[in-house]
Design a protein around this motif. Structure first.
Motif, short mmCIF file in Angstrom:
data_model
loop_
_atom_site.label_atom_id
_atom_site.label_comp_id
_atom_site.label_asym_id
_atom_site.label_seq_id
_atom_site.Cartn_x
_atom_site.Cartn_y
_atom_site.Cartn_z
N GLY A 203 0.81 -1.22 0.00
CA GLY A 203 0.00 0.00 0.00
C GLY A 203 0.84 1.27 0.00
N GLY A 204 2.15 1.12 0.03
CA GLY A 204 3.05 2.28 0.03
C GLY A 204 3.14 2.91 -1.35
N GLY B 189 9.25 5.13 -20.49
CA GLY B 189 10.12 4.02 -20.10
C GLY B 189 10.08 3.75 -18.61
N VAL B 190 10.07 4.81 -17.81
CA VAL B 190 9.98 4.67 -16.35
C VAL B 190 8.70 3.96 -15.97
N MET B 191 7.59 4.39 -16.54
CA MET B 191 6.29 3.79 -16.20
C MET B 191 6.25 2.31 -16.58
N ARG B 192 6.79 1.97 -17.73
CA ARG B 192 6.82 0.56 -18.16
C ARG B 192 7.66 -0.28 -17.19
N ARG B 193 8.86 0.22 -16.85
CA ARG B 193 9.73 -0.54 -15.95
C ARG B 193 9.16 -0.64 -14.53
N LEU B 194 8.46 0.39 -14.07
CA LEU B 194 7.82 0.31 -12.76
C LEU B 194 6.75 -0.77 -12.75
N ARG B 195 5.94 -0.82 -13.80
CA ARG B 195 4.91 -1.87 -13.88
C ARG B 195 5.55 -3.26 -13.93
N GLU B 196 6.62 -3.38 -14.71
CA GLU B 196 7.32 -4.67 -14.81
C GLU B 196 7.92 -5.08 -13.47
N SER B 197 8.20 -4.11 -12.61
CA SER B 197 8.80 -4.38 -11.29
C SER B 197 7.76 -4.67 -10.23
N GLY B 198 6.47 -4.64 -10.60
CA GLY B 198 5.41 -5.00 -9.68
C GLY B 198 4.53 -3.86 -9.21
N PHE B 199 4.87 -2.64 -9.54
CA PHE B 199 4.08 -1.49 -9.10
C PHE B 199 2.75 -1.46 -9.82
N SER B 200 1.74 -0.92 -9.13
CA SER B 200 0.42 -0.74 -9.72
C SER B 200 0.05 0.74 -9.66
N ARG B 201 -1.06 1.07 -10.27
CA ARG B 201 -1.52 2.46 -10.32
C ARG B 201 -0.37 3.41 -10.64
N VAL B 202 0.34 3.12 -11.69
CA VAL B 202 1.45 3.95 -12.14
C VAL B 202 0.84 5.10 -12.94
N THR B 203 0.91 6.30 -12.38
CA THR B 203 0.17 7.44 -12.90
C THR B 203 1.08 8.63 -13.14
N PRO B 204 1.03 9.24 -14.32
CA PRO B 204 1.82 10.45 -14.53
C PRO B 204 1.27 11.60 -13.69
N LYS B 205 2.17 12.41 -13.18
CA LYS B 205 1.82 13.60 -12.40
C LYS B 205 2.53 14.80 -13.02
N PRO B 206 1.98 15.33 -14.12
CA PRO B 206 2.67 16.38 -14.88
C PRO B 206 2.99 17.63 -14.07
N ARG B 207 2.11 18.04 -13.16
CA ARG B 207 2.40 19.25 -12.36
C ARG B 207 3.63 19.08 -11.49
N ALA B 208 3.88 17.84 -11.07
CA ALA B 208 5.03 17.54 -10.22
C ALA B 208 6.21 17.03 -11.03
N PHE B 209 6.05 16.97 -12.35
CA PHE B 209 7.12 16.50 -13.25
C PHE B 209 7.55 15.08 -12.90
N GLY B 210 6.57 14.22 -12.61
CA GLY B 210 6.95 12.88 -12.24
C GLY B 210 5.84 11.87 -12.39
N VAL B 211 6.04 10.75 -11.74
CA VAL B 211 5.17 9.59 -11.81
C VAL B 211 4.91 9.10 -10.38
N LEU B 212 3.69 8.75 -10.10
CA LEU B 212 3.32 8.16 -8.82
C LEU B 212 3.00 6.70 -9.05
N ALA B 213 3.50 5.83 -8.17
CA ALA B 213 3.24 4.40 -8.28
C ALA B 213 2.99 3.83 -6.89
N SER B 214 2.25 2.73 -6.83
CA SER B 214 1.90 2.10 -5.55
C SER B 214 2.34 0.65 -5.54
N ARG B 215 2.64 0.19 -4.35
CA ARG B 215 2.86 -1.24 -4.16
C ARG B 215 1.54 -1.84 -3.70
N PRO B 216 1.01 -2.81 -4.45
CA PRO B 216 -0.29 -3.41 -4.05
C PRO B 216 -0.19 -4.09 -2.69
#
Length: 168
Positions: free
Chosen positions: A120-121, A141-168
């Motif tokens: 849930g982190g 590429g970051v989003m793809r590799r995060l998903r491949e590493s097990g992360f879920s809800r991998v979401t772009p956050k353009p205002r923060a210039f980044g990506v948010l991801a969760s561990r199920p």
């Protein structure tokens, strides 16, 4: 400006609680801001000279004065291996550019982040302007590799210039 940049990162992440890992200290603005709501922030800086510069910077003072911040010096890609599984509630990852620190954008490092992140982190990963050609390419590429590493809800956050991801 650095203050707004820090605010946007933490807004994307939500008010970090529990134990937070900041993989790249820099001048310490993000670690200091995260320590306002977190129980502990562990922050890692590769270059001791950067911390010497931060010590001279009046806006970095909290990095050295806040007892909830623990500083480590070394390479995040190797130091992360020393942390136990499920050690952190949140991870803030704001690495140098891909050309300077490619290992901090790789699947092996992302799997280590996944391992130390509690169920849930959340991970906030700074990638740069997602609306620029370079940022969009890196972000994809970051989003793809995060998903491949097990992360879920991998979401772009353009205002923060980044990506948010969760561990199920």
């Amino acid at each position: 400006d650095p203050g707004r940049d820090t605010e946007e990162k933490l807004r994307a992440l939500g008010a970090p609680r529990g134990r937070v890992l900041d993989t790249t200290t820099g001048l310490g603005y993000t670690a200091a801001a995260a320590a306002h709501t977190a129980d502990e922030v562990v922050t890692i800086e590769l270059d001791p000279l950067v911390l010497e510069i931060a010590a001279l910077n009046p806006w970095s003072r909290e990095l050295f004065e806040n007892r909830r911040i623990k500083q480590l010096i070394g390479d995040s890609s190797t130091l992360i291996e020393d942390f136990p599984d499920l050690a952190f509630t949140h991870v803030i990852h704001d690495p140098p550019t891909l050309s300077l620190a490619g290992d901090l954008y790789g699947g092996a490092f992302y799997r280590q982040i996944f391992r130390v992140l509690r169920h849930g982190g959340t991970l906030f990963h700074y990638v740069g302007n997602l609306e620029s050609r370079q940022g969009a390419m890196v972000g994809k590429g970051v989003m793809r590799r995060l998903r491949e590493s097990g992360f879920s809800r991998v979401t772009p956050k353009p205002r923060a210039f980044g990506v948010l991801a969760s561990r199920p």
